[in-house]
Design a protein around this motif. Structure first.
Motif, PDB file in Angstrom:
ATOM      1  N   VAL A  76       0.836  -1.206   0.000  1.00  0.00           N
ATOM      2  CA  VAL A  76       0.000   0.000   0.000  1.00  0.00           C
ATOM      3  C   VAL A  76       0.869   1.254   0.000  1.00  0.00           C
ATOM      4  O   VAL A  76       0.607   2.208  -0.753  1.00  0.00           O
ATOM      5  N   PHE A  77       1.919   1.235   0.824  1.00  0.00           N
ATOM      6  CA  PHE A  77       2.712   2.453   1.002  1.00  0.00           C
ATOM      7  C   PHE A  77       3.307   2.979  -0.316  1.00  0.00           C
ATOM      8  O   PHE A  77       3.071   4.147  -0.659  1.00  0.00           O
ATOM      9  N   PRO A  78       4.078   2.173  -1.080  1.00  0.00           N
ATOM     10  CA  PRO A  78       4.673   2.753  -2.295  1.00  0.00           C
ATOM     11  C   PRO A  78       3.652   3.176  -3.338  1.00  0.00           C
ATOM     12  O   PRO A  78       3.865   4.172  -4.036  1.00  0.00           O
ATOM     13  N   VAL A  79       2.541   2.436  -3.435  1.00  0.00           N
ATOM     14  CA  VAL A  79       1.543   2.798  -4.448  1.00  0.00           C
ATOM     15  C   VAL A  79       0.900   4.139  -4.105  1.00  0.00           C
ATOM     16  O   VAL A  79       0.813   5.045  -4.949  1.00  0.00           O
ATOM     17  N   VAL A  80       0.480   4.287  -2.831  1.00  0.00           N
ATOM     18  CA  VAL A  80      -0.147   5.551  -2.437  1.00  0.00           C
ATOM     19  C   VAL A  80       0.894   6.675  -2.448  1.00  0.00           C
ATOM     20  O   VAL A  80       0.594   7.809  -2.823  1.00  0.00           O
ATOM     21  N   MET A  81       2.105   6.325  -2.034  1.00  0.00           N
ATOM     22  CA  MET A  81       3.174   7.323  -2.056  1.00  0.00           C
ATOM     23  C   MET A  81       3.410   7.836  -3.482  1.00  0.00           C
ATOM     24  O   MET A  81       3.685   9.031  -3.685  1.00  0.00           O
ATOM     25  N   ALA A  82       3.293   6.937  -4.458  1.00  0.00           N
ATOM     26  CA  ALA A  82       3.484   7.356  -5.850  1.00  0.00           C
ATOM     27  C   ALA A  82       2.408   8.355  -6.264  1.00  0.00           C
ATOM     28  O   ALA A  82       2.692   9.306  -7.000  1.00  0.00           O
ATOM     29  N   PHE A  83       1.172   8.150  -5.775  1.00  0.00           N
ATOM     30  CA  PHE A  83       0.112   9.124  -6.061  1.00  0.00           C
ATOM     31  C   PHE A  83       0.471  10.476  -5.438  1.00  0.00           C
ATOM     32  O   PHE A  83       0.324  11.530  -6.080  1.00  0.00           O
TER      33      PHE A  83
ATOM     34  N   TRP B 188       5.607  -2.196  -6.958  1.00  0.00           N
ATOM     35  CA  TRP B 188       6.744  -1.311  -7.283  1.00  0.00           C
ATOM     36  C   TRP B 188       6.625  -0.819  -8.729  1.00  0.00           C
ATOM     37  O   TRP B 188       6.924   0.338  -9.023  1.00  0.00           O
ATOM     38  N   ILE B 189       6.217  -1.727  -9.617  1.00  0.00           N
ATOM     39  CA  ILE B 189       6.066  -1.332 -11.026  1.00  0.00           C
ATOM     40  C   ILE B 189       4.974  -0.266 -11.149  1.00  0.00           C
ATOM     41  O   ILE B 189       5.110   0.704 -11.903  1.00  0.00           O
ATOM     42  N   ILE B 190       3.896  -0.442 -10.376  1.00  0.00           N
ATOM     43  CA  ILE B 190       2.823   0.563 -10.380  1.00  0.00           C
ATOM     44  C   ILE B 190       3.380   1.916  -9.928  1.00  0.00           C
ATOM     45  O   ILE B 190       3.154   2.951 -10.569  1.00  0.00           O
ATOM     46  N   ALA B 191       4.114   1.898  -8.813  1.00  0.00           N
ATOM     47  CA  ALA B 191       4.644   3.148  -8.254  1.00  0.00           C
ATOM     48  C   ALA B 191       5.603   3.823  -9.236  1.00  0.00           C
ATOM     49  O   ALA B 191       5.534   5.038  -9.459  1.00  0.00           O
ATOM     50  N   ILE B 192       6.495   3.028  -9.823  1.00  0.00           N
ATOM     51  CA  ILE B 192       7.461   3.584 -10.785  1.00  0.00           C
ATOM     52  C   ILE B 192       6.720   4.210 -11.967  1.00  0.00           C
ATOM     53  O   ILE B 192       7.007   5.336 -12.386  1.00  0.00           O
ATOM     54  N   SER B 193       5.728   3.479 -12.482  1.00  0.00           N
ATOM     55  CA  SER B 193       4.992   3.968 -13.652  1.00  0.00           C
ATOM     56  C   SER B 193       4.258   5.260 -13.333  1.00  0.00           C
ATOM     57  O   SER B 193       4.260   6.204 -14.141  1.00  0.00           O
ATOM     58  N   LEU B 194       3.618   5.315 -12.162  1.00  0.00           N
ATOM     59  CA  LEU B 194       2.886   6.527 -11.785  1.00  0.00           C
ATOM     60  C   LEU B 194       3.821   7.732 -11.709  1.00  0.00           C
ATOM     61  O   LEU B 194       3.493   8.818 -12.194  1.00  0.00           O
ATOM     62  N   LEU B 195       4.983   7.517 -11.095  1.00  0.00           N
ATOM     63  CA  LEU B 195       5.929   8.635 -10.965  1.00  0.00           C
ATOM     64  C   LEU B 195       6.410   9.112 -12.333  1.00  0.00           C
ATOM     65  O   LEU B 195       6.489  10.315 -12.593  1.00  0.00           O
ATOM     66  N   VAL B 196       6.716   8.154 -13.207  1.00  0.00           N
ATOM     67  CA  VAL B 196       7.222   8.535 -14.535  1.00  0.00           C
ATOM     68  C   VAL B 196       6.136   9.244 -15.345  1.00  0.00           C
ATOM     69  O   VAL B 196       6.408  10.227 -16.044  1.00  0.00           O
TER      70      VAL B 196
END
Lengths: 201, 205
Positions: A76-83, B188-196
């Motif tokens: 949850v943390f990295p996904v929400v953090m990415a938002f 992690w792939i989701i997070a990387i993609s969102l940031l990019v």
């Protein structure tokens, strides 16, 4: 001699070989304002103690809760953090970012210190809520990145490894002395959070 | 059913390390001294966006129990060949990079949620991934034979990478910690993609 050589995992030479494949620019000028690249992204979450303790606390709490929580919280943390990071990158304002980050250390640290066991969804909401502040802070601090993708890869992997270190620490929960160590760690994390909240640190 | 070798899973960190290669290494580069085929093989492995898609696709296919690679590869192999062939016409515009990241994002979500795709769904996903990577792998210089050899290397690399990653992922299907690890990689792939994607939007703004 032969026996000791056989013990070396075959992946090690592969990794060494790959290091030689890396072009020299991979590690160059990361200290001079060039934000691009994996190393810059990797180092970014490691440059603030308030961020570090909160991310370790997420893994620690997840491991302490055990079961599905051990992986749900670090997912949850990295996904929400990415938002949150995306909002920061795009310049969308978020009030009270620094306070939110300091509070994350306090709340997550206290959860560990008091061995709180809320339902999983409650824990996920708490972690997700604070992840937005961390992501926003990281995102808004970033100047134009030369290579956003490798930067993001480094950034996310670094965050994940911080969670992993928290989980590794949290696995000590199996032993009585380990539980004491973990709860003491929670107190330390909360104390650091208080330090940032009241500008002592 | 094919039983993967336990040591195969050890290659995952090696593939992960490819992601650490710096920006100068990824844009249709050539490795001096390496032949055309080797350059073609290395191209998708040194392009971070391609690695993300291949990693996510391999993990997604590997999550399916029992492992069935025949059907997805029957789509992926010809679709990637077609896309690579289309690049030689010179009439295909370059792929919009955020689109590639969007594909990676979709695949990452599917991996993170451990979605069991129907056959049609996995076929469509494979086709989209193959077309995206293939069309982004144009070789700009060299004789026809050089281009052919390079593209053949790329095609080989794409298919071997997806197959290999799927086999590695399927090896952990009976291990809860491995299934969890795969889903974490998906997040992690989701997070990387969102940031990019956010970086791309900022550039547009």
């Amino acid at each position: 001699m032969t026996t000791s050589l056989k013990r070396i995992p075959w992946q090690i030479p592969c990794l060494v070989l790959l290091v030689f494949l890396m072009p020299s620019t991979a590690s160059a000028h990361t200290e001079t304002g060039n934000v691009g690249g994996f190393l810059s992204g990797f180092k970014h979450p490691l440059t603030g103690l308030d961020h570090i303790v909160a991310m370790v606390a997420v893994g620690l709490w997840g491991a302490f809760l055990g079961g599905r929580a051990m992986w749900t919280l670090p997912v949850v943390f990295p996904v929400v953090m990415a938002f949150g990071g995306a909002a920061g990158v795009l310049g969308i304002p978020l009030p009270g970012v620094e306070t939110g980050i300091a509070l994350s250390g306090i709340i997550l640290g206290l959860m560990v210190a008091f061995a709180a066991r809320p339902p999983l969804w409650v824990a996920a909401v708490i972690v997700g809520f604070f992840a937005i502040f961390h992501g926003h802070a990281h995102g808004s601090e970033l100047p134009e990145a030369a290579n956003p993708l490798t930067y993001a890869v480094g950034f996310v992997i670094s965050t994940g490894l911080l969670h992993l270190s928290g989980i590794a620490f949290g696995l000590l929960v199996k032993w009585p002395w380990g539980r004491i160590a973990i709860r003491t760690g929670g107190v330390a994390i909360a104390a650091i959070g208080f330090g940032f909240l009241f500008k002592i640190i | 059913m094919f039983r993967p070798q336990p040591r195969l899973t050890g290659m995952l960190p090696v593939l992960g390390l490819f992601l650490t290669l710096s920006s100068t290494a990824h844009a249709h580069m050539t490795v001096e001294g390496a032949g055309e085929i080797v350059n073609g093989v290395l191209h998708p492995l040194l392009t971070p966006a391609h690695v993300l898609i291949l990693l996510a696709l391999g993990l997604l296919l590997g999550q399916r129990v029992p492992l069935d690679l025949k059907r997805p590869l029957r789509v992926f192999a010809p679709a990637s060949a077609l896309a690579l062939a289309l690049t030689t016409t010179g009439k295909i515009p370059s792929v919009y990079q955020p689109m590639l990241i969007g594909i990676a994002l979709c695949l990452g979500i599917l991996v993170g949620l451990a979605v069991k795709l129907p056959r049609l769904g996995s076929g469509v996903i494979c086709a989209v991934a193959a077309l995206g990577i293939g069309l982004d792998s144009a070789v700009e210089i060299g004789s026809s034979f050089t281009v052919f050899k390079t593209l053949f290397g790329t095609w080989l690399s794409l298919n071997v990478a997806v197959t290999y990653l799927a086999i590695c992922a399927s090896h952990g299907a009976d291990k809860p910690w491995a299934r969890t690890g795969i889903r974490v990689v998906g997040s992690w792939i989701i997070a990387i993609s969102l940031l990019v994607l956010a970086f791309s939007l900022r550039k547009i703004k």
